[in-house]
Design an enzyme around this catalytic site. Sequence first.
Site, short mmCIF file in Angstrom:
data_model
loop_
_atom_site.label_atom_id
_atom_site.label_comp_id
_atom_site.label_asym_id
_atom_site.label_seq_id
_atom_site.Cartn_x
_atom_site.Cartn_y
_atom_site.Cartn_z
N TYR A 170 17.24 4.37 -18.28
CA TYR A 170 17.02 5.24 -17.13
C TYR A 170 15.97 6.31 -17.43
O TYR A 170 15.13 6.63 -16.60
CB TYR A 170 18.34 5.91 -16.72
CG TYR A 170 18.22 6.61 -15.38
CD1 TYR A 170 18.42 5.91 -14.20
CD2 TYR A 170 17.88 7.96 -15.31
CE1 TYR A 170 18.29 6.54 -12.98
CE2 TYR A 170 17.75 8.59 -14.09
CZ TYR A 170 17.95 7.89 -12.92
OH TYR A 170 17.81 8.50 -11.71
N PHE B 117 -8.20 5.57 4.74
CA PHE B 117 -7.30 4.44 4.61
C PHE B 117 -6.05 4.79 5.42
O PHE B 117 -5.65 5.95 5.48
CB PHE B 117 -6.94 4.12 3.16
CG PHE B 117 -6.11 2.87 3.07
CD1 PHE B 117 -6.71 1.63 3.26
CD2 PHE B 117 -4.74 2.93 2.88
CE1 PHE B 117 -5.95 0.47 3.27
CE2 PHE B 117 -3.98 1.77 2.88
CZ PHE B 117 -4.57 0.54 3.06
N THR B 118 -5.44 3.78 6.03
CA THR B 118 -4.35 4.01 6.98
C THR B 118 -3.23 4.89 6.42
O THR B 118 -2.89 5.92 7.03
CB THR B 118 -3.75 2.66 7.43
OG1 THR B 118 -3.41 1.92 6.26
CG2 THR B 118 -4.75 1.87 8.25
N ASP C 235 -8.95 7.99 -4.40
CA ASP C 235 -8.06 6.86 -4.16
C ASP C 235 -8.68 5.74 -4.99
O ASP C 235 -9.62 5.07 -4.56
CB ASP C 235 -8.02 6.49 -2.67
CG ASP C 235 -7.15 5.26 -2.42
OD1 ASP C 235 -6.83 4.54 -3.38
OD2 ASP C 235 -6.79 5.02 -1.25
N LYS D 131 -3.29 -3.84 -6.11
CA LYS D 131 -4.65 -4.35 -5.92
C LYS D 131 -5.28 -4.58 -7.30
O LYS D 131 -4.87 -5.48 -8.00
CB LYS D 131 -5.48 -3.37 -5.09
CG LYS D 131 -4.70 -2.62 -4.00
CD LYS D 131 -4.26 -3.47 -2.83
CE LYS D 131 -3.31 -2.79 -1.88
NZ LYS D 131 -3.77 -1.61 -1.20
N ARG E 281 -8.66 -5.15 11.58
CA ARG E 281 -9.05 -3.81 11.14
C ARG E 281 -10.00 -3.28 12.20
O ARG E 281 -11.22 -3.37 12.08
CB ARG E 281 -9.72 -3.86 9.75
CG ARG E 281 -8.71 -3.90 8.60
CD ARG E 281 -7.90 -2.64 8.56
NE ARG E 281 -6.91 -2.56 7.48
CZ ARG E 281 -5.62 -2.21 7.65
NH1 ARG E 281 -5.16 -1.97 8.85
NH2 ARG E 281 -4.80 -2.09 6.65
N PHE F 144 -0.36 -0.90 13.76
CA PHE F 144 -0.84 -2.27 13.52
C PHE F 144 0.20 -3.15 12.84
O PHE F 144 0.19 -4.36 13.00
CB PHE F 144 -2.13 -2.24 12.68
CG PHE F 144 -1.98 -1.55 11.35
CD1 PHE F 144 -2.13 -0.18 11.25
CD2 PHE F 144 -1.68 -2.28 10.21
CE1 PHE F 144 -1.98 0.46 10.04
CE2 PHE F 144 -1.53 -1.64 8.98
CZ PHE F 144 -1.67 -0.27 8.90
C1 LIG Z 1 -3.32 -0.58 -0.33
C2 LIG Z 1 -4.03 0.68 -0.37
C3 LIG Z 1 -3.34 1.89 -0.35
C4 LIG Z 1 -1.83 2.00 -0.18
O1 LIG Z 1 -1.13 1.45 -1.23
P1 LIG Z 1 0.33 0.79 -1.08
O2 LIG Z 1 0.64 0.35 -2.47
O3 LIG Z 1 0.22 -0.34 -0.12
O4 LIG Z 1 1.25 1.84 -0.60
C5 LIG Z 1 -4.09 3.06 -0.45
N1 LIG Z 1 -5.42 3.02 -0.53
C6 LIG Z 1 -6.12 1.88 -0.55
C7 LIG Z 1 -7.62 1.92 -0.67
C8 LIG Z 1 -5.46 0.66 -0.46
O5 LIG Z 1 -6.17 -0.46 -0.47
#
Ligand SMILES: *Cc1c(COP(=O)(O)O)cnc(C)c1O
Length: 463
Positions: A73, A125-126, A216, A259, A383, A450
Amino acid sequence: MKTRTIAEPYKIKMVESLKTTTREQRLAAIKEAGYNTFLLKSDDVYIDLLTDSGTTAMSDVQWSKMMIGDESYAGARSFYTLEAAMHEIYGFKHLIPTHQGRAAEHLTSLIRIQPGQYVPMNMYFTTTRAHVERVGGIFFDCIIDEAKDTKVIHPFKGNVDMAKLQKLVDEVGPEQIAYLNIAPCVNMAGGQPVSMANMREVRAFADKYGIAVIYDATRAVENAYFIQQREAGYQDKTIKEIFRELMSLADGCTVSSKKDNLVNIGGFLATNDDGFARRAKELVVVFEGMPTYGGLAGRDLEALAQGMREMVEDAYIASRVRQVEYLGQKLIDAGVPIMLPIGGHAVFLDATNFLPHIPQDNFPAQTLAAALYVDSGVRAMERGMVSAGRDPKTGENNRPKLELVRLTIPRRVYTNLHMDVVAESCIELYENRHKIKGLTMTYEPDSLRFFQARFEELEPAMA
Ligand SMILES: *Cc1c(COP(=O)(O)O)cnc(C)c1O
């Protein structure tokens, strides 16, 4: 000498069968899903290009590391393994794992934004934007104008427009800027990179006004590859060196490990700022878990540590981006309108020019994604106006200049023959584009619409 083919730098050890469907089955499935590819069952999908998020094929070494995950833990050994990998590859001082990228964005927004402050980003980004706006921050788009024209060729279309940043600071004052949130490789602009030179300018600007730079960094390896290919002085540097230099220009980053990092789940926050890290560690226990696991299992941390090392191997990242180019080039050669230049993780069909007879109010990109699925069982993602949501103040639809369908290539999953199948379907749809009609929205969720919005056909054109 003729240029030789460069193959994938791996061979396949395990396979997963794909299911094919008939056109009738697909028509029924898309109707059931409200013409939203997010609502399709994956069993009804043949080639899944919805996203490259969490869809990676892990390596044999990653799988073997999962066996030695420490599930304690607190103070788990696997955390320290991950921390060492992050120090080596990213170079930030503090690491706070989270279950996904958006959880790291959540912590960052809570800690660093006062209501009414601006957060400049190169496009958006969303999830990032949703977290900024939830805590009262104001999104400010500082990407160069070239990014919004699918036809303009520019090597670094993700670049920050320094004049836009300067204008904002002159108008509202530096204290009204929460931080600069810069994405190396802008997902929403089509996977377009930033240049190292531009990031140096951003760093100098931030230092001048005492503003933090938080990347990011979700797709920063793909960005490092483009710098190696396109920016003077980087041809002889390794991806690992370029990546580290890029990271050295920020004060911290949020990352979705689903990613670049080559794992199926995970994310993290990393920073050199002691105060930010301390606050994040206080809050992560409320939302995610202990700061040494952040909502992940010990085995996830092990797979992630190994993924970080594999992602900066030159042969791997070259092969990944070249597969995206392979698909994109086939479409370009056939005259299909796509976003140019081809990005790092996806090929984006330009729905505005693909379906010029469908007005934006009838969601050309949403329509095209549904039509592609019906044609071949290939799943893509909208998109465009659906993803862009509504203005929180006026309640009006945001009207993005880009109306795109994203064909996102998972890492190490599909072969180039799969890419051929995708290209053939897109080309045939383009040849018969006049037959495709638009959609109307019948259900609209309040946020990130979306994912779950539902639609109906204006007329039954897909049948
Ligand atoms: C996918 C993504 C996110 C969000 O990440 P999650 O792991 O899906 O929460 C943020 N910024 C970018 C550029 C992304 O491609």
